[in-house]
Design a protein around this motif. Structure first.
Motif, PDB file in Angstrom:
ATOM      1  N   ARG A 188     -13.703   8.746   7.267  1.00 13.89           N
ATOM      2  CA  ARG A 188     -13.481   7.797   8.356  1.00 13.89           C
ATOM      3  C   ARG A 188     -12.022   7.363   8.350  1.00 13.89           C
ATOM      4  O   ARG A 188     -11.350   7.409   7.309  1.00 13.89           O
ATOM      5  CB  ARG A 188     -14.406   6.581   8.201  1.00 13.89           C
ATOM      6  N   ALA A 189     -11.547   6.934   9.509  1.00  8.63           N
ATOM      7  CA  ALA A 189     -10.157   6.507   9.659  1.00  8.63           C
ATOM      8  C   ALA A 189     -10.117   5.099  10.233  1.00  8.63           C
ATOM      9  O   ALA A 189     -11.002   4.701  10.992  1.00  8.63           O
ATOM     10  CB  ALA A 189      -9.403   7.475  10.579  1.00  8.63           C
ATOM     11  N   PRO A 190      -9.087   4.318   9.876  1.00  6.80           N
ATOM     12  CA  PRO A 190      -8.984   2.936  10.369  1.00  6.80           C
ATOM     13  C   PRO A 190      -8.752   2.880  11.877  1.00  6.80           C
ATOM     14  O   PRO A 190      -8.046   3.724  12.439  1.00  6.80           O
ATOM     15  CB  PRO A 190      -7.768   2.381   9.611  1.00  6.80           C
ATOM     16  N   ASN A 191      -9.338   1.883  12.527  1.00  2.00           N
ATOM     17  CA  ASN A 191      -9.147   1.659  13.961  1.00  2.00           C
ATOM     18  C   ASN A 191      -7.893   0.818  14.188  1.00  2.00           C
ATOM     19  O   ASN A 191      -7.954  -0.395  14.360  1.00  2.00           O
ATOM     20  CB  ASN A 191     -10.358   0.941  14.565  1.00  2.00           C
ATOM     21  N   THR A 192      -6.742   1.476  14.196  1.00  3.75           N
ATOM     22  CA  THR A 192      -5.484   0.753  14.413  1.00  3.75           C
ATOM     23  C   THR A 192      -4.764   1.170  15.685  1.00  3.75           C
ATOM     24  O   THR A 192      -3.813   0.503  16.103  1.00  3.75           O
ATOM     25  CB  THR A 192      -4.531   0.939  13.207  1.00  3.75           C
ATOM     26  N   ARG A 193      -5.223   2.250  16.315  1.00  2.98           N
ATOM     27  CA  ARG A 193      -4.578   2.662  17.563  1.00  2.98           C
ATOM     28  C   ARG A 193      -4.873   1.669  18.674  1.00  2.98           C
ATOM     29  O   ARG A 193      -5.970   1.142  18.786  1.00  2.98           O
ATOM     30  CB  ARG A 193      -5.084   4.035  17.984  1.00  2.98           C
ATOM     31  N   GLY A 194      -3.873   1.417  19.495  1.00  2.89           N
ATOM     32  CA  GLY A 194      -4.057   0.535  20.636  1.00  2.89           C
ATOM     33  C   GLY A 194      -4.035  -0.941  20.303  1.00  2.89           C
ATOM     34  O   GLY A 194      -4.280  -1.781  21.173  1.00  2.89           O
ATOM     35  N   VAL A 227       4.005  -4.638  11.600  1.00  2.00           N
ATOM     36  CA  VAL A 227       3.004  -4.659  10.540  1.00  2.00           C
ATOM     37  C   VAL A 227       2.978  -3.284   9.880  1.00  2.00           C
ATOM     38  O   VAL A 227       2.898  -2.260  10.555  1.00  2.00           O
ATOM     39  CB  VAL A 227       1.613  -5.013  11.100  1.00  2.00           C
ATOM     40  N   LYS A 228       3.037  -3.265   8.568  1.00  2.00           N
ATOM     41  CA  LYS A 228       3.104  -2.002   7.838  1.00  2.00           C
ATOM     42  C   LYS A 228       1.722  -1.360   7.694  1.00  2.00           C
ATOM     43  O   LYS A 228       0.737  -2.035   7.415  1.00  2.00           O
ATOM     44  CB  LYS A 228       3.720  -2.228   6.463  1.00  2.00           C
ATOM     45  N   VAL A 229       1.693  -0.047   7.903  1.00  2.00           N
ATOM     46  CA  VAL A 229       0.480   0.740   7.687  1.00  2.00           C
ATOM     47  C   VAL A 229       0.818   1.903   6.766  1.00  2.00           C
ATOM     48  O   VAL A 229       1.994   2.280   6.625  1.00  2.00           O
ATOM     49  CB  VAL A 229      -0.100   1.261   9.019  1.00  2.00           C
ATOM     50  N   ASP A 230      -0.214   2.472   6.127  1.00  3.48           N
ATOM     51  CA  ASP A 230       0.035   3.612   5.249  1.00  3.48           C
ATOM     52  C   ASP A 230      -0.049   4.914   6.045  1.00  3.48           C
ATOM     53  O   ASP A 230      -0.175   4.913   7.276  1.00  3.48           O
ATOM     54  CB  ASP A 230      -0.924   3.601   4.056  1.00  3.48           C
ATOM     55  N   GLU A 231       0.012   6.047   5.332  1.00  9.48           N
ATOM     56  CA  GLU A 231       0.043   7.343   6.007  1.00  9.48           C
ATOM     57  C   GLU A 231      -1.251   7.656   6.761  1.00  9.48           C
ATOM     58  O   GLU A 231      -1.266   8.509   7.654  1.00  9.48           O
ATOM     59  CB  GLU A 231       0.324   8.459   4.991  1.00  9.48           C
ATOM     60  N   HIS A 235      -5.109 -11.109  -0.792  1.00 10.38           N
ATOM     61  CA  HIS A 235      -5.752 -12.091   0.086  1.00 10.38           C
ATOM     62  C   HIS A 235      -5.852 -11.633   1.535  1.00 10.38           C
ATOM     63  O   HIS A 235      -6.205 -12.422   2.416  1.00 10.38           O
ATOM     64  CB  HIS A 235      -4.998 -13.418   0.018  1.00 10.38           C
ATOM     65  N   GLY A 236      -5.498 -10.368   1.802  1.00 12.20           N
ATOM     66  CA  GLY A 236      -5.615  -9.840   3.148  1.00 12.20           C
ATOM     67  C   GLY A 236      -4.418 -10.087   4.033  1.00 12.20           C
ATOM     68  O   GLY A 236      -4.461  -9.788   5.231  1.00 12.20           O
ATOM     69  N   ARG A 237      -3.330 -10.614   3.495  1.00 14.32           N
ATOM     70  CA  ARG A 237      -2.150 -10.904   4.314  1.00 14.32           C
ATOM     71  C   ARG A 237      -1.286  -9.651   4.461  1.00 14.32           C
ATOM     72  O   ARG A 237      -1.047  -8.934   3.490  1.00 14.32           O
ATOM     73  CB  ARG A 237      -1.318 -12.015   3.677  1.00 14.32           C
ATOM     74  N   THR A 238      -0.827  -9.384   5.691  1.00  9.94           N
ATOM     75  CA  THR A 238       0.091  -8.281   5.925  1.00  9.94           C
ATOM     76  C   THR A 238       1.510  -8.737   5.605  1.00  9.94           C
ATOM     77  O   THR A 238       1.738  -9.843   5.130  1.00  9.94           O
ATOM     78  CB  THR A 238       0.014  -7.814   7.387  1.00  9.94           C
ATOM     79  N   ASN A 239       2.473  -7.875   5.905  1.00 11.73           N
ATOM     80  CA  ASN A 239       3.875  -8.269   5.708  1.00 11.73           C
ATOM     81  C   ASN A 239       4.327  -9.291   6.740  1.00 11.73           C
ATOM     82  O   ASN A 239       5.421  -9.861   6.625  1.00 11.73           O
ATOM     83  CB  ASN A 239       4.779  -7.040   5.761  1.00 11.73           C
ATOM     84  N   GLN A 240       3.493  -9.550   7.764  1.00 11.65           N
ATOM     85  CA  GLN A 240       3.762 -10.617   8.729  1.00 11.65           C
ATOM     86  C   GLN A 240       2.926 -11.834   8.325  1.00 11.65           C
ATOM     87  O   GLN A 240       1.686 -11.759   8.299  1.00 11.65           O
ATOM     88  CB  GLN A 240       3.382 -10.175  10.149  1.00 11.65           C
ATOM     89  N   VAL A 279     -10.455  -1.456   8.191  1.00 11.31           N
ATOM     90  CA  VAL A 279      -9.137  -1.198   8.773  1.00 11.31           C
ATOM     91  C   VAL A 279      -8.048  -1.232   7.707  1.00 11.31           C
ATOM     92  O   VAL A 279      -6.950  -0.724   7.913  1.00 11.31           O
ATOM     93  CB  VAL A 279      -8.844  -2.218   9.909  1.00 11.31           C
ATOM     94  N   THR A 280      -8.359  -1.801   6.530  1.00  9.15           N
ATOM     95  CA  THR A 280      -7.407  -1.812   5.409  1.00  9.15           C
ATOM     96  C   THR A 280      -7.667  -0.659   4.449  1.00  9.15           C
ATOM     97  O   THR A 280      -6.847  -0.406   3.557  1.00  9.15           O
ATOM     98  CB  THR A 280      -7.486  -3.129   4.615  1.00  9.15           C
ATOM     99  N   ASN A 281      -8.811   0.017   4.591  1.00  6.59           N
ATOM    100  CA  ASN A 281      -9.141   1.189   3.789  1.00  6.59           C
ATOM    101  C   ASN A 281      -9.084   0.925   2.283  1.00  6.59           C
ATOM    102  O   ASN A 281      -8.666   1.785   1.513  1.00  6.59           O
ATOM    103  CB  ASN A 281      -8.218   2.370   4.143  1.00  6.59           C
ATOM    104  N   ARG A 282      -9.540  -0.266   1.892  1.00  6.47           N
ATOM    105  CA  ARG A 282      -9.588  -0.556   0.449  1.00  6.47           C
ATOM    106  C   ARG A 282     -10.922  -0.120  -0.140  1.00  6.47           C
ATOM    107  O   ARG A 282     -10.974   0.799  -0.961  1.00  6.47           O
ATOM    108  CB  ARG A 282      -9.332  -2.052   0.208  1.00  6.47           C
TER     109      ARG A 282
END
Length: 450
Positions: free
Chosen positions: A264-270, A278-282, A291-296, A305-308
């Motif tokens: 499965r792949a994260p739903n980040t498109r759109g 906001v940083k995403v991985d490959e 704690h779930g905080r992004t770089n913003q 959506v974080t694929n942990r």
């Protein structure tokens, strides 16, 4: 006048997003949530819940066969796929309404719309054009099945479509060896389909304990599931009789349905993430801290959506913890992702918590491995060959239990409470000092010796 329209705007109405929204609202926060499809997300609509209903259905043939040993006799049972799917759809619709009703009762503003992030504190709804400003944005959009690009891939289904097939296929090819793939292999085989499973690797369930994976393969073979290891699907073609799948070595498999279960792949498109930096991985997964905080600072993300660790209860726990921290002022302990109880609803099923043996051996120089394999009382009496397998991993230096792996009927229910013990850092002596409950399968855990 308030600076923002709401304190929290949640993007995604799956289990994690809904939990975060409800808990935050319960703490007094002003909350909005946007969902463009079905509330309840993958789990309720296209995942855990409908899958478990199909698993229940697929196990009745085993129960019918076993019943004769217990004195029961009945006319030939018949199965109606359309009736099962219809009843499933009614139940899923009921659960989805409950999710939305609970949000409404909590005072959450509900938007049936797709939300795109305009800036770190603003989203815009696609259909209405409305903009909502929020002190905090939470992305909880989940994931979707991967559909690799190869000739004829569009002729295949994924787990999403498997729940809506018009009829039960006579011949099914399942591509993939993860837990979704093995669960559907068991479902289709139990309901009477001829099942072939193709995996790229040399074994099922990558990341799970090796012995569990091989034991499952043995039981799948006993149920008539043909497993082709080390194979890669190259193309799918339509034929007058159905579909023909060809693997890289030139072998062909003629079936009615090909189901792709290749991750499965994260739903980040759109979502508008490029505009927020906001940083995403490959793989497109949103990168977050513990704690779930992004770089913003104003944007958080939870769940698949974080694929942990892509499990519904994990997303729910993450959503609860985030809302409690940000809006309840609570000091929530950090989440230990290595101590999450996990079940695979194969037939028989798997329950596991803690480290698999191959990982535990790299961390503990004095690892004790206790295990047993047997047929349960119910299986032996009914002349069923299914086995129960128990493995306990112990750090020999501290007596701490670092992993428990179970295979057999009902073990998913057991592993939940074993997870409580391991989360509480139980020692093996704690298990051994617990009085056994007889006659049960679970008693074999606390009486295990080695």
């Amino acid at each position: 006048m308030e600076k923002y329209d709401v304190d929290l705007c949640v993007i995604g109405g799956g289990s994690g997003g809904v939990r975060a929204a409800r808990v935050a609202a319960g703490h007094g926060a002003r909350v909005a949530i946007a969902e463009s499809a079905n509330f309840g997300g993958t789990c309720v609509n296209r995942g855990c819940v409908p899958k478990k209903l199909l698993v229940y259905a697929s196990r009745f043939p085993d129960q019918f066969r076993a019943s004769h040993a217990y004195g029961w006799s009945s006319e030939q049972a018949t199965f109606d796929w359309k009736a099962l799917i219809q009843h499933k759809d009614v139940e899923i619709a009921r659960l989805e309404r409950i999710y939305e009703t609970n949000l409404d009762k909590a005072g959450v503003a509900i938007h049936h719309d797709h939300a795109q992030i305009i800036d770190p504190n603003t989203v815009q709804l696609a259909r209405s054009g409305q903009r909502i400003s929020a002190k905090t944005l939470l992305i909880a959009t989940g994931g979707h099945p991967v559909r690799p690009a190869f000739p004829g891939a569009d002729l295949a289904i994924t787990s999403d479509e498997a729940f809506h097939l018009a009829e039960l296929p006579k011949r099914v090819l399942i591509v993939g060896g993860g837990y979704i793939a093995v669960e559907f292999a068991g479902i289709f085989a139990g309901l009477g389909s001829e099942v072939t499973q193709v995996i790229r690797a040399d074994r099922l369930l990558r990341g799970f304990d090796d012995e569990l994976a091989e034991l499952l393969a043995e039981h799948q073979d006993r149920r008539g599931i043909r497993l082709l290891r080390g194979q890669v699907l190259q193309r799918i073609e339509r034929t007058p009789d159905g579909l023909r799948a060809t693997t890289a070595d030139g072998s062909t498999i003629d079936v009615d349905v090909v189901m792709l279960s290749m991750g499965r792949a994260p739903n980040t498109r759109g979502l508008g993430l490029p505009g927020t930096d906001v940083k995403v991985d490959e793989d497109g997964a949103i990168i977050v801290d513990v704690h779930g905080r992004t770089n913003q600072p104003s944007i958080y993300a939870i769940g698949d959506v974080t694929n942990r660790l892509n499990l519904t209860p994990v997303a729910i726990r993450e959503g609860q913890a985030l809302a409690d921290r940000l809006f309840g002022g609570l000091d929530v302990p950090d989440f230990d992702y290595e101590m999450v109880p996990t079940a695979v609803f194969s037939s028989p099923e798997i329950g596991t918590v803690g480290l698999p043996e191959h990982v535990a051996r790299t961390r503990y120089g004095n690892l004790r491995v206790l295990k047993t394999k047997f047929r349960s009382m119910a299986q032996a009496f009914a002349q069923i060959q299914d086995q129960v397998f128990i493995k306990v991993l112990i750090d020999g230096d501290t007596d701490k239990v670092v992993g428990v792996h179970l295979f057999g009927e009902g073990v998913a229910e057991m592993i939940q409470l074993i997870g409580v013990a391991l989360t509480a850092h139980a020692r093996w002596s704690d298990f051994r000092h617990t009085v056994a409950l007889h006659p049960t399968i679970a008693e074999e855990i606390v009486t295990l010796r080695g």
